[in-house]
Design a protein around this motif. Structure first.
Motif, mmCIF file in Angstrom:
data_model
loop_
_atom_site.group_PDB
_atom_site.id
_atom_site.type_symbol
_atom_site.label_atom_id
_atom_site.label_comp_id
_atom_site.label_asym_id
_atom_site.label_seq_id
_atom_site.Cartn_x
_atom_site.Cartn_y
_atom_site.Cartn_z
ATOM 1 N N HIS A 64 14.475 11.847 -5.515
ATOM 2 C CA HIS A 64 13.025 11.034 -5.399
ATOM 3 C C HIS A 64 12.000 12.149 -5.816
ATOM 4 C CE1 HIS A 64 14.468 7.882 -2.383
ATOM 5 N NE2 HIS A 64 14.833 7.426 -3.533
ATOM 6 N N LEU A 67 13.228 10.166 3.275
ATOM 7 C CA LEU A 67 13.855 8.792 3.245
ATOM 8 C C LEU A 67 13.734 7.933 4.250
ATOM 9 C CD1 LEU A 67 17.320 10.076 2.243
ATOM 10 C CD2 LEU A 67 15.860 8.754 0.720
ATOM 11 N N HIS A 103 13.677 3.737 2.850
ATOM 12 C CA HIS A 103 14.902 3.562 2.672
ATOM 13 C C HIS A 103 15.848 3.198 3.766
ATOM 14 C CE1 HIS A 103 13.780 4.504 -1.624
ATOM 15 N NE2 HIS A 103 14.912 3.946 -1.793
ATOM 16 N N ASP A 104 15.640 4.262 4.795
ATOM 17 C CA ASP A 104 16.598 4.542 5.802
ATOM 18 C C ASP A 104 16.055 3.948 7.211
ATOM 19 O OD1 ASP A 104 18.235 5.282 3.724
ATOM 20 O OD2 ASP A 104 18.237 7.560 4.514
ATOM 21 N N TYR A 137 5.904 1.462 -4.382
ATOM 22 C CA TYR A 137 7.389 1.514 -4.139
ATOM 23 C C TYR A 137 8.307 1.647 -5.419
ATOM 24 C CZ TYR A 137 6.094 0.693 0.644
ATOM 25 O OH TYR A 137 5.679 0.917 2.142
ATOM 26 N N ASP A 177 13.137 -5.556 -2.670
ATOM 27 C CA ASP A 177 14.566 -5.797 -1.888
ATOM 28 C C ASP A 177 15.395 -6.990 -2.338
ATOM 29 O OD1 ASP A 177 13.178 -8.138 -1.561
ATOM 30 O OD2 ASP A 177 12.926 -7.900 0.644
#
Length: 173
Positions: free
Chosen positions: A23, A70, A75-76, A110, A114
């Motif tokens: 990233h 993250l 993301h996580d 972003y 999704d």
């Protein structure tokens, strides 16, 4: 200049906890002059380096990326984590001398959807010249953001962005 959350040190090229070098675009520049500047331009977000740059007019680089880890980039972790991170990061920027000088625009975007939104990604534009709650019905792409950034910086528009719509007029930039 790049500020990456949880990056252990400048130009760090390995995964480390919630830091993901994938990233961090600064790590992928191959031109010798740009790569040589990495140590002074690709910095950990911790330690107050961004706060210091924001505090003194004229010390903020012309183009800055702030990359959350993250978890905070969602993301996580749940969206609430990203919301909490933004609730702390955005006011720091908006209350800074650099932003108040009228020459700073903030783009929050972003890098992916999704897979339920037809490849639409959330993007917010905040600047002293953009009216609050502005919404554009024009579709923009990542290339639009590139073109707009190049225009705001007075740079030539790269071929990848030449056919993309600029965001300048929609957001009064």
């Amino acid at each position: 200049r790049m500020f990456a959350q949880n990056m252990p040190g400048p130009c760090y090229r390995k995964n480390s906890g919630d830091y993901a070098p994938r990233h961090n675009p600064a790590l992928y520049y191959t031109a010798a002059a740009v790569a040589a500047a990495c140590a002074g331009s690709d910095l950990p977000l911790a330690g107050g380096s961004l706060a210091r740059a924001l505090a003194a007019p004229g010390t903020l680089a012309h183009y800055v990326m702030v990359i959350p880890n993250l978890c905070n980039d969602e993301h996580d972790c749940p969206v609430a984590n990203g919301d909490l991170w933004l609730s702390r990061a955005v006011p720091q920027i908006l209350h800074s001398a650099a932003y108040r000088s009228g020459t700073t625009a903030l783009f929050i975007t972003y890098d992916e959807d999704d897979h339920l939104e037809g490849n639409r990604v959330y993007t917010v534009v905040v600047s002293p010249s953009t009216r609050p709650h502005t919404v554009s019905s024009m579709p923009f792409t990542h290339a639009s953001l590139l073109r707009t950034s190049e225009q705001l910086l007075g740079l030539p528009v790269l071929p990848a962005a030449r056919s993309a719509a600029s965001m300048r007029s929609a957001f009064n930039l």
